[in-house]
Design a protein around this motif. Structure first.
Motif, PDB file in Angstrom:
ATOM      1  N   ILE A  29      -6.501   4.557 -12.030  1.00  0.00           N
ATOM      2  CA  ILE A  29      -6.144   4.751 -10.622  1.00  0.00           C
ATOM      3  C   ILE A  29      -4.623   4.770 -10.459  1.00  0.00           C
ATOM      4  O   ILE A  29      -4.070   5.617  -9.755  1.00  0.00           O
ATOM      5  CB  ILE A  29      -6.786   3.661  -9.742  1.00  0.00           C
ATOM      6  N   ALA A  30      -3.926   3.850 -11.107  1.00  0.00           N
ATOM      7  CA  ALA A  30      -2.461   3.806 -11.020  1.00  0.00           C
ATOM      8  C   ALA A  30      -1.843   5.066 -11.613  1.00  0.00           C
ATOM      9  O   ALA A  30      -0.837   5.569 -11.106  1.00  0.00           O
ATOM     10  CB  ALA A  30      -1.923   2.570 -11.727  1.00  0.00           C
ATOM     11  N   GLY A  31      -2.440   5.596 -12.665  1.00  0.00           N
ATOM     12  CA  GLY A  31      -1.925   6.808 -13.289  1.00  0.00           C
ATOM     13  C   GLY A  31      -2.043   8.029 -12.402  1.00  0.00           C
ATOM     14  O   GLY A  31      -1.232   8.950 -12.464  1.00  0.00           O
ATOM     15  N   VAL A  32      -3.048   8.056 -11.561  1.00  0.00           N
ATOM     16  CA  VAL A  32      -3.247   9.184 -10.651  1.00  0.00           C
ATOM     17  C   VAL A  32      -2.442   8.997  -9.369  1.00  0.00           C
ATOM     18  O   VAL A  32      -1.795   9.919  -8.885  1.00  0.00           O
ATOM     19  CB  VAL A  32      -4.754   9.352 -10.329  1.00  0.00           C
ATOM     20  N   VAL A  33      -2.459   7.807  -8.803  1.00  0.00           N
ATOM     21  CA  VAL A  33      -1.836   7.552  -7.512  1.00  0.00           C
ATOM     22  C   VAL A  33      -0.322   7.337  -7.628  1.00  0.00           C
ATOM     23  O   VAL A  33       0.438   7.764  -6.759  1.00  0.00           O
ATOM     24  CB  VAL A  33      -2.504   6.333  -6.831  1.00  0.00           C
ATOM     25  N   GLY A  34       0.149   6.711  -8.685  1.00  0.00           N
ATOM     26  CA  GLY A  34       1.567   6.371  -8.844  1.00  0.00           C
ATOM     27  C   GLY A  34       2.513   7.546  -8.699  1.00  0.00           C
ATOM     28  O   GLY A  34       3.453   7.498  -7.885  1.00  0.00           O
ATOM     29  N   PRO A  35       2.326   8.625  -9.443  1.00  0.00           N
ATOM     30  CA  PRO A  35       3.242   9.768  -9.316  1.00  0.00           C
ATOM     31  C   PRO A  35       3.259  10.384  -7.917  1.00  0.00           C
ATOM     32  O   PRO A  35       4.296  10.838  -7.454  1.00  0.00           O
ATOM     33  CB  PRO A  35       2.692  10.770 -10.333  1.00  0.00           C
ATOM     34  N   ARG A  36       2.118  10.373  -7.246  1.00  0.00           N
ATOM     35  CA  ARG A  36       2.090  10.917  -5.886  1.00  0.00           C
ATOM     36  C   ARG A  36       2.934  10.051  -4.940  1.00  0.00           C
ATOM     37  O   ARG A  36       3.628  10.574  -4.083  1.00  0.00           O
ATOM     38  CB  ARG A  36       0.666  10.998  -5.379  1.00  0.00           C
ATOM     39  N   LEU A  37       2.843   8.724  -5.100  1.00  0.00           N
ATOM     40  CA  LEU A  37       3.636   7.846  -4.243  1.00  0.00           C
ATOM     41  C   LEU A  37       5.123   8.033  -4.487  1.00  0.00           C
ATOM     42  O   LEU A  37       5.922   8.025  -3.552  1.00  0.00           O
ATOM     43  CB  LEU A  37       3.235   6.384  -4.468  1.00  0.00           C
ATOM     44  N   ILE A  38       5.522   8.201  -5.737  1.00  0.00           N
ATOM     45  CA  ILE A  38       6.931   8.421  -6.060  1.00  0.00           C
ATOM     46  C   ILE A  38       7.405   9.733  -5.457  1.00  0.00           C
ATOM     47  O   ILE A  38       8.515   9.839  -4.940  1.00  0.00           O
ATOM     48  CB  ILE A  38       7.147   8.364  -7.586  1.00  0.00           C
ATOM     49  N   GLY A  39       6.544  10.762  -5.498  1.00  0.00           N
ATOM     50  CA  GLY A  39       6.885  12.046  -4.884  1.00  0.00           C
ATOM     51  C   GLY A  39       7.075  11.923  -3.385  1.00  0.00           C
ATOM     52  O   GLY A  39       7.977  12.531  -2.813  1.00  0.00           O
ATOM     53  N   TYR A  40       6.233  11.132  -2.727  1.00  0.00           N
ATOM     54  CA  TYR A  40       6.378  10.920  -1.291  1.00  0.00           C
ATOM     55  C   TYR A  40       7.685  10.215  -0.965  1.00  0.00           C
ATOM     56  O   TYR A  40       8.349  10.533   0.016  1.00  0.00           O
ATOM     57  CB  TYR A  40       5.206  10.106  -0.727  1.00  0.00           C
ATOM     58  N   LEU A  41       8.071   9.249  -1.786  1.00  0.00           N
ATOM     59  CA  LEU A  41       9.321   8.532  -1.566  1.00  0.00           C
ATOM     60  C   LEU A  41      10.510   9.476  -1.668  1.00  0.00           C
ATOM     61  O   LEU A  41      11.422   9.441  -0.847  1.00  0.00           O
ATOM     62  CB  LEU A  41       9.469   7.382  -2.565  1.00  0.00           C
ATOM     63  N   GLY A  42      10.518  10.335  -2.679  1.00  0.00           N
ATOM     64  CA  GLY A  42      11.611  11.292  -2.840  1.00  0.00           C
ATOM     65  C   GLY A  42      11.689  12.264  -1.686  1.00  0.00           C
ATOM     66  O   GLY A  42      12.773  12.565  -1.170  1.00  0.00           O
ATOM     67  N   ARG A  43      10.545  12.754  -1.242  1.00  0.00           N
ATOM     68  CA  ARG A  43      10.527  13.682  -0.116  1.00  0.00           C
ATOM     69  C   ARG A  43      10.973  12.980   1.162  1.00  0.00           C
ATOM     70  O   ARG A  43      11.660  13.560   2.004  1.00  0.00           O
ATOM     71  CB  ARG A  43       9.132  14.270   0.042  1.00  0.00           C
ATOM     72  N   ALA A  44      10.629  11.712   1.303  1.00  0.00           N
ATOM     73  CA  ALA A  44      11.029  10.954   2.493  1.00  0.00           C
ATOM     74  C   ALA A  44      12.546  10.810   2.560  1.00  0.00           C
ATOM     75  O   ALA A  44      13.130  10.912   3.639  1.00  0.00           O
ATOM     76  CB  ALA A  44      10.362   9.580   2.496  1.00  0.00           C
ATOM     77  N   LYS A  45      13.195  10.596   1.421  1.00  0.00           N
ATOM     78  CA  LYS A  45      14.654  10.487   1.418  1.00  0.00           C
ATOM     79  C   LYS A  45      15.305  11.811   1.805  1.00  0.00           C
ATOM     80  O   LYS A  45      16.288  11.843   2.538  1.00  0.00           O
ATOM     81  CB  LYS A  45      15.158  10.029   0.049  1.00  0.00           C
ATOM     82  N   THR A  46      14.749  12.913   1.320  1.00  0.00           N
ATOM     83  CA  THR A  46      15.287  14.226   1.657  1.00  0.00           C
ATOM     84  C   THR A  46      15.128  14.500   3.147  1.00  0.00           C
ATOM     85  O   THR A  46      16.049  14.998   3.801  1.00  0.00           O
ATOM     86  CB  THR A  46      14.592  15.317   0.822  1.00  0.00           C
ATOM     87  N   GLU A  47      13.973  14.169   3.705  1.00  0.00           N
ATOM     88  CA  GLU A  47      13.743  14.366   5.129  1.00  0.00           C
ATOM     89  C   GLU A  47      14.637  13.454   5.968  1.00  0.00           C
ATOM     90  O   GLU A  47      15.140  13.858   7.016  1.00  0.00           O
ATOM     91  CB  GLU A  47      12.275  14.145   5.464  1.00  0.00           C
TER      92      GLU A  47
END
Length: 142
Positions: A29-47
């Motif tokens: 579960i962490a392997g699937v969900v972890g990268p998506r959460l990191i991607g959301y964090l990066g996109r949030a900083k850009t926004e």
């Protein structure tokens, strides 16, 4: 005196195999969900940087209305927080504090004053701090 012998039931505890199965499921579960959460964090900083740039542009426009000129590149965006010397028309601060002139990655926003018929610009070079890039490293503003 009576000694009571109690047999331990095989179902009384958790086996190491059951623990390993649960840990394996958690790791999947962490392997699937972890990268998506990191991607959301990066996109949030850009926004967030994009929204902050819009606020900075509005503050620069207010400065222009009050003072009658745009800030120079030497003054930079700090002039929106602290009064420049010799400006009686300055009605700021136009921003709450100096943290507002830093992008989400901790670097100051880049300000270019208007010249040659072009408008002023406020931008950030993104996560990597260099011109160009894509994703989180893409430039924001302009």
């Amino acid at each position: 005196m009576k000694v009571i012998n109690k047999k331990l039931s095989r179902k009384a505890g958790v086996t190491i195999l059951e623990v390993l199965v649960v840990l394996s499921i958690i790791a999947l579960i962490a392997g699937v969900v972890g990268p998506r959460l990191i991607g959301y964090l990066g996109r949030a900083k850009t926004e967030a940087a994009s929204l902050q740039i819009n606020q900075l542009k509005q503050a620069v426009q207010l400065f222009y209305i009050d003072v009658g000129r745009y800030p120079s590149e030497a003054e930079g965006l700090a002039v929106l927080v602290t009064s420049p010397s010799g400006e009686a028309q300055w009605s700021g601060p136009y921003l709450d504090d100096t943290a507002a002139i830093s992008d989400p990655w901790g670097r100051d926003y880049l300000y270019k004053e208007p010249r040659d018929g072009h408008d002023f610009s406020v931008e950030s070079f993104g996560r990597d701090g260099t011109r160009g890039g894509s994703g989180e490293d893409a430039d924001v503003g302009g």
